[in-house]
Scaffold this motif. Structure first.
Motif, mmCIF file in Angstrom:
data_model
loop_
_atom_site.group_PDB
_atom_site.id
_atom_site.type_symbol
_atom_site.label_atom_id
_atom_site.label_comp_id
_atom_site.label_asym_id
_atom_site.label_seq_id
_atom_site.Cartn_x
_atom_site.Cartn_y
_atom_site.Cartn_z
ATOM 1 N N GLU A 29 0.832 -1.194 0.000
ATOM 2 C CA GLU A 29 0.000 0.000 0.000
ATOM 3 C C GLU A 29 0.870 1.249 0.000
ATOM 4 O OE1 GLU A 29 -2.302 0.212 3.560
ATOM 5 O OE2 GLU A 29 -0.591 -0.143 4.867
ATOM 6 N N VAL A 93 -6.622 -11.301 2.435
ATOM 7 C CA VAL A 93 -7.494 -10.333 1.769
ATOM 8 C C VAL A 93 -8.696 -10.106 2.680
ATOM 9 C CG1 VAL A 93 -8.954 -9.853 -0.237
ATOM 10 C CG2 VAL A 93 -6.761 -11.026 -0.529
ATOM 11 N N ASN A 98 -14.087 -3.292 -2.280
ATOM 12 C CA ASN A 98 -12.690 -2.965 -2.569
ATOM 13 C C ASN A 98 -11.740 -3.798 -1.703
ATOM 14 O OD1 ASN A 98 -13.542 -0.929 -4.364
ATOM 15 N ND2 ASN A 98 -13.614 0.594 -2.714
ATOM 16 N N ARG A 100 -8.754 -5.774 -0.058
ATOM 17 C CA ARG A 100 -7.339 -5.429 -0.113
ATOM 18 C C ARG A 100 -6.528 -6.469 0.632
ATOM 19 N NH1 ARG A 100 -4.004 -1.790 2.761
ATOM 20 N NH2 ARG A 100 -5.686 -1.325 4.203
ATOM 21 N N TYR A 101 -5.385 -6.810 0.061
ATOM 22 C CA TYR A 101 -4.460 -7.769 0.672
ATOM 23 C C TYR A 101 -3.714 -7.055 1.788
ATOM 24 C CZ TYR A 101 -1.066 -11.663 0.628
ATOM 25 O OH TYR A 101 -0.288 -12.738 0.947
ATOM 26 N N CYS A 102 -3.933 -7.472 3.029
ATOM 27 C CA CYS A 102 -3.390 -6.758 4.184
ATOM 28 C C CYS A 102 -2.399 -7.615 4.960
ATOM 29 C CB CYS A 102 -4.519 -6.339 5.132
ATOM 30 S SG CYS A 102 -5.693 -5.177 4.396
ATOM 31 N N THR A 196 -8.590 -15.150 -0.868
ATOM 32 C CA THR A 196 -9.723 -14.311 -0.493
ATOM 33 C C THR A 196 -10.336 -14.712 0.842
ATOM 34 O OG1 THR A 196 -10.251 -13.912 -2.813
ATOM 35 C CG2 THR A 196 -11.981 -13.491 -1.211
#
Length: 206
Positions: A29, A93, A98, A100-102, A196
């Motif tokens: 990010e 994810v 939206n 997001r891969y965190c 996911t």
């Protein structure tokens, strides 16, 4: 002006993205003027610390060619500082809107502390990152900064990466080239879809 800042960051991050792709790292990010990327996920890499170190050297060099403002050349060029830490994380994810891969875990916080305690044009390494770098690239060279007071961590011995041509050559020659690495980029999207509804924990090994 805000639009000038956005224009500068776009030009800067475009160069960062190139370096990220070059060393097969994963861009996590951007938060304001902070850019976060990681090695070793979502595909495992045996030389992730070396790749991140080379990325650090690459973005410092690249930022020196990015003007703060094309309309005001007297402002000069961008200077960046880099911090590196190595450790285990939980990655997943999250969310439906939206998604997001965190990344989660103390490793993320420590990496941020390494950056904030770095200096302009320098690459600051934690003890773990320094150990892993020398394990993966024995010819790499670093210089101890002594023990620093790191917020939330206490006293930690930190190291500056020696950005010499010899050190960069040692890191480059230590990169592991294989079909696995070369296919990392092409399989990335498929891998992210598979994450996911699940998380991955890395072991933080060198």
């Amino acid at each position: 002006q805000p639009q000038d800042v956005m224009n500068m960051l776009d030009r800067l991050y475009t160069k960062f993205d190139f370096q990220c792709s070059k060393y097969h790292l994963f861009k996590v990010e951007t938060i304001g003027d902070a850019y976060m990327c990681v090695g070793g996920i979502p595909e495992r890499q045996q030389d992730q610390t070396v790749r991140v170190a080379l990325f650090g050297m690459g973005v410092i060099e690249a930022s020196g060619s990015v003007m703060v403002s094309k309309e005001q050349p007297e402002l000069g060029y961008v200077n960046v500082r880099v911090g590196i830490h190595t450790g285990s994380v939980i990655a997943s994810v999250v969310g439906d809107l939206n998604p997001r891969y965190c990344l989660f875990g103390d490793t993320v916080n420590t990496a941020s502390r390494m950056e904030s305690n770095s200096d302009k044009g320098k690459i600051n390494l934690s003890p773990e990152a320094n150990r892993c770098l020398h394990h993966q690239a024995p010819g790499a060279s670093t210089t101890s900064r002594g023990f620093l007071n790191i917020k939330g961590k206490g006293r930690m011995e930190c190291f500056f990466l020696d950005q010499t041509s010899e050190c960069k050559s040692a890191c480059t020659s230590s990169l592991i080239t294989s079909a696995f690495v070369s296919s990392c980029s092409s399989s990335k999207n498929k891998t992210l879809r598979n994450f996911t509804n699940e998380s991955m924990e890395t072991d933080g090994k060198c």
